[in-house]
Design an enzyme around this catalytic site. Structure first.
Site, PDB file in Angstrom:
ATOM      1  CG  ASN A  72      50.786 -34.698  21.542  1.00  0.00           C
ATOM      2  OD1 ASN A  72      51.015 -35.743  22.154  1.00  0.00           O
ATOM      3  ND2 ASN A  72      51.680 -34.131  20.763  1.00  0.00           N
ATOM      4  NE  ARG A 405      54.211 -41.069  32.133  1.00  0.00           N
ATOM      5  CZ  ARG A 405      52.999 -40.722  32.508  1.00  0.00           C
ATOM      6  NH1 ARG A 405      52.059 -41.643  32.588  1.00  0.00           N
ATOM      7  NH2 ARG A 405      52.706 -39.468  32.805  1.00  0.00           N
ATOM      8  NE  ARG A 435      46.496 -36.908  35.988  1.00  0.00           N
ATOM      9  CZ  ARG A 435      45.989 -35.666  35.982  1.00  0.00           C
ATOM     10  NH1 ARG A 435      45.361 -35.226  34.927  1.00  0.00           N
ATOM     11  NH2 ARG A 435      46.103 -34.894  37.039  1.00  0.00           N
ATOM     12  CG  HIS A 465      58.902 -37.079  37.468  1.00  0.00           C
ATOM     13  ND1 HIS A 465      59.778 -36.286  36.761  1.00  0.00           N
ATOM     14  CD2 HIS A 465      58.052 -37.600  36.541  1.00  0.00           C
ATOM     15  CE1 HIS A 465      59.464 -36.315  35.473  1.00  0.00           C
ATOM     16  NE2 HIS A 465      58.426 -37.101  35.312  1.00  0.00           N
ATOM     17  CE1 TYR A 498      57.964 -40.639  23.791  1.00  0.00           C
ATOM     18  CE2 TYR A 498      58.261 -40.414  26.151  1.00  0.00           C
ATOM     19  CZ  TYR A 498      57.434 -40.541  25.063  1.00  0.00           C
ATOM     20  OH  TYR A 498      56.070 -40.570  25.240  1.00  0.00           O
ATOM     21  CG  HIS A 622      61.493 -37.266  27.842  1.00  0.00           C
ATOM     22  ND1 HIS A 622      61.980 -38.036  28.878  1.00  0.00           N
ATOM     23  CD2 HIS A 622      60.271 -36.845  28.250  1.00  0.00           C
ATOM     24  CE1 HIS A 622      61.101 -38.091  29.857  1.00  0.00           C
ATOM     25  NE2 HIS A 622      60.049 -37.373  29.503  1.00  0.00           N
TER      26      HIS A 622
END
Length: 729
Positions: A72, A405, A435, A465, A498, A622
């Site tokens: 992180n 992703r 990213r 997104h 998650y 998440h």
């Protein structure tokens, strides 16, 4: 590990820097009413670090959290330190609503990073290494090895390491080598024999990269149950004479650099070929400026100076610390086959509505919306099954999906290719600018195109997104559409780590909106009119503002009013101002914010009716959930949304996001249960204070041992899921 200070039944992590407290008399637009996002994010990572410090966490899980914390922090330094440095150099003008100049934020970030890394090193050296040894997992130095072990280690070096090492000299004939991002290296200072004519040039320098292709902990025993390990860099350092024959080694210093990640493109940037643009950005990022240089304690002074000068770094960019330079290597140790030293494994249950693998999944969805909660419920047997069934079904005519992703061997990519090869109309929106996943997504885009999938790259100037899929199926004399909308990526690996939510639905108003959304993403359209979805950047912000204003109105009229929101980060200034206004109107506001939060809760006259908690533990929180009372006493009768967006400016303005209303009453009751469990959690919950620090809750002394207060969020929800299991263990 430092001690904790008890106060009012809660614990506070020690030595936390504190930001100024907002003054109650100030307007909600005052900069002192906002916390800095970067400092708040570092406090989130401090909560992650606490998992490594907590003796109540199983030992190998603590080791894993060391690696997670470090990973992180690497991303933070790449993304934010480089950004702050650029802002400082371009005028040092405050950007955020907190009003702090970049120079002040940078200084405080560096201080907090150094403090947390020192805490981590103490924990590793003084607690975890001895604890591992007590459980027969030994992390050794070369000096710890006996004669036979040294021989075995040296032989392993000669066979497996020596052939792949490439020492790079620096002298008049060799330039200083390029050093890749996040790579660990040994800096070696060498002296030539006096008979060498080049000896008069003085000591020379060489850089030796620690290979990424080899295990970072060398097993000193055969078999899977090896319990004795030597760090790879220590083994290489002891065998440097083989790499530099005839030279005297004057000094050796391990070092590691971090480079800035390229800044995101703005809304006004246009490029006819987004694929080409992303590839160019990836190339540029590789050669981006260094923003951090890390050494072990007491590095060789000449080596330190030489590397610092070559990378053009200042003293403030240099970190000297004990412990491993590359804590991410600890993922190797965390994966050792020692079930006794980690959490009991969790096997996701099949959602009860989908328990029959042979049933028609489309008929099941047509009958009733299905809410799925991962990783408590199986991603494979719900979302993956939905797309795989669509690819096989001869009555399915079209499949559309967004990919932000996904895993390297993605089942979704395989299903889309299979569907396209079967003659179905298949479209996929691949977000190339996700990213750190850009390169992988470029590969997926090319792979899909080669197999006949229509690939789009989204709307110019906006990241896509939203997490949604659409299946169009021939039924009877017409067509029927089915959709999945979720809070997380279509990523099978993270779906086990998650917590995320999704809904499978055939509701015509929702699927109609999804059709509109895909038309906007893959084609040219004006501003679509959505009936049910909240879509950014069109009207999601306005709709959230209206929902908050409605709660304010209801509170003033004496009607039930409340706001509950759960998401990753809160940074948007306008949303924060609306929440401050709601607090002053008497609306209870409960925010469950895992990461950074720029709102100051509990300030009299400003936010005294707002509470903020953060849940950090076994799974990464998440999911995004939004609830508004809408005048109803029973929360289940209020309004509920799940979706892809946090309350951040970028999500509401610069990204294509989608929130979907949850219309099924049973599904709403499940969401209410999830929220209730997290609010009651005293095992993994932290409360945000007005000064930006967090206090960790303690389990009440007389709490029911099976209550959420005692068990915490993760264990409680696993038990809930297990109770609903419709198949034998």
């Amino acid at each position: 590990m430092g001690t904790t200070k008890k106060k009012n039944g809660q614990t506070t992590t020690p030595a936390q820097p504190r930001a100024p407290i907002a003054r109650a008399a100030e307007a909600t637009t005052s900069s002192s009413n906002y916390l800095n996002r970067d400092l708040s994010w570092l406090e989130f990572n401090r909560r992650v670090l606490f998992q490594a410090l907590d003796p109540g966490v199983p030992l190998l899980e603590r080791v894993k959290f060391c690696a997670i914390f470090s990973n992180n922090l690497d991303e933070f330094v790449m993304k934010r330190i480089g950004f702050l440095r650029a802002d400082q150099e371009s005028g040092d003008v405050p950007r955020g609503p907190d009003g702090l100049p970049p120079s002040a934020v940078l200084a405080e970030c560096r201080a907090r990073i150094a403090d947390m890394q020192a805490t981590l090193a103490r924990c590793w050296d003084n607690e975890l290494v001895p604890a591992l040894a007590a459980h027969d997992i030994h992390i050794l130095t070369y000096a710890d090895l006996g004669k036979k072990e040294r021989k075995r280690a040296d032989e392993w070096f000669n066979r497996n390491v020596f052939p792949v090492l490439t020492p790079l000299a620096v002298d008049k004939g060799h330039r200083f080598p390029f050093i890749s991002n996040l790579s660990e290296s040994l800096g070696v200072l060498l002296e030539r024999d006096q008979t060498d004519t080049r000896a008069e040039e003085g000591p020379s320098f060489a850089r030796l990269k620690i290979p990424d292709v080899l295990p970072r902990f060398v097993p000193l025993e055969e078999g899977d149950r090896c319990s004795r390990f030597l760090p790879l860099d220590a083994l290489i350092e002891e065998n440097l004479d083989d790499l530099f024959p005839g030279l005297k080694i004057l000094g050796v210093t391990p070092f590691r650099i971090t480079r800035s990640a390229a800044p995101e493109k703005g809304e006004d940037d246009e490029n006819d070929d987004l694929l080409e643009q992303v590839q160019e950005e990836l190339h540029l990022r590789r050669f981006a400026e260094a923003v951090r240089l890390e050494f072990n304690e007491r590095p060789h002074e000449r080596i330190r100076e030489l590397i610092t000068e070559e990378l053009k770094l200042e003293t403030v960019d240099i970190y000297e610390r004990s412990g491993p330079l590359e804590y991410r290597d600890l993922f190797e140790l965390a994966s050792l086959p020692r079930a006794d030293l980690r959490e009991d494994p969790w096997r996701p249950v099949t959602p009860p509505a989908l328990a029959d693998d042979e049933s028609d999944i489309f008929a099941t969805i047509a009958h009733r919306d299905i809410l799925v909660h991962h990783p408590y419920e199986s991603f494979e047997r719900s979302v993956e099954r939905f797309i795989a069934a669509a690819a096989r079904d001869p009555d399915v005519l079209a499949i559309k999906q967004t990919i932000y992703r996904t895993s390297r061997d993605s089942p979704f990519v395989r299903s889309l290719i299979k569907a396209a090869e079967a003659g179905k109309a298949v479209a996929c929106l691949v977000e190339l600018r996700a990213r750190f996943d850009e390169e992988r997504n470029v590969e997926f885009a090319r792979q899909l195109e080669q197999h006949g999938v229509h690939v789009a790259y989204g709307v110019v100037g906006l990241k896509t997104h939203s997490k949604c899929s659409l299946v169009v199926r021939r039924e009877g004399k017409g067509l029927r559409s089915y959709a999945h909308l979720g809070t997380g990526n279509y990523h099978p690996d993270t779906a086990t780590l998650y917590t995320d939510l999704g809904v499978l639905t055939a509701n015509t108003e929702i699927t109609g909106d999804v059709i509109e959304l895909f038309n906007e993403l893959t084609g040219h359209s004006g501003t679509p009119r959505y009936k049910r979805l909240l879509v950014a950047p069109h009207h999601m912000r306005r709709r959230f503002a209206d929902l908050i204003e409605s709660e304010i109105k209801n509170a003033k009229q004496g009607k039930p009013a409340r706001i509950v929101a759960k998401f990753n980060s809160l940074e948007d200034r306008r949303i924060t101002e609306h929440l401050y206004k709601a607090s002053n109107a008497g609306v209870p506001v409960t925010l469950i914010v895992r990461g950074f939060c720029c709102l100051r809760p509990g300030v009299p006259g400003l936010s005294e009716n707002i509470s903020v908690i953060s849940i950090v533990g076994r799974f990464l929180e998440h999911s995004r959930i939004f609830h508004f009372a809408a005048g109803h006493e029973d929360p289940v009768d209020g309004e509920w949304y799940i979706g892809s967006a946090d309350w951040m400016y970028r999500n509401l303005n610069n990204r294509v996001e989608a929130q979907v209303p949850i219309l099924d009453r049973e599904a709403r009751a499940r969401l209410q249960r999830m929220i209730d469990v997290q609010i009651r959690d005293h095992r993994h919950a932290w409360d945000l204070r007005a000064d930006g620090s967090y206090s960790r809750r303690e389990v009440p002394k007389h709490a029911d041992p099976l209550s959420p207060e005692s068990l915490g969020t993760f264990e409680t929800l696993m038990r809930d899921a297990a109770a609903s299991r419709s198949e034998p263990d």
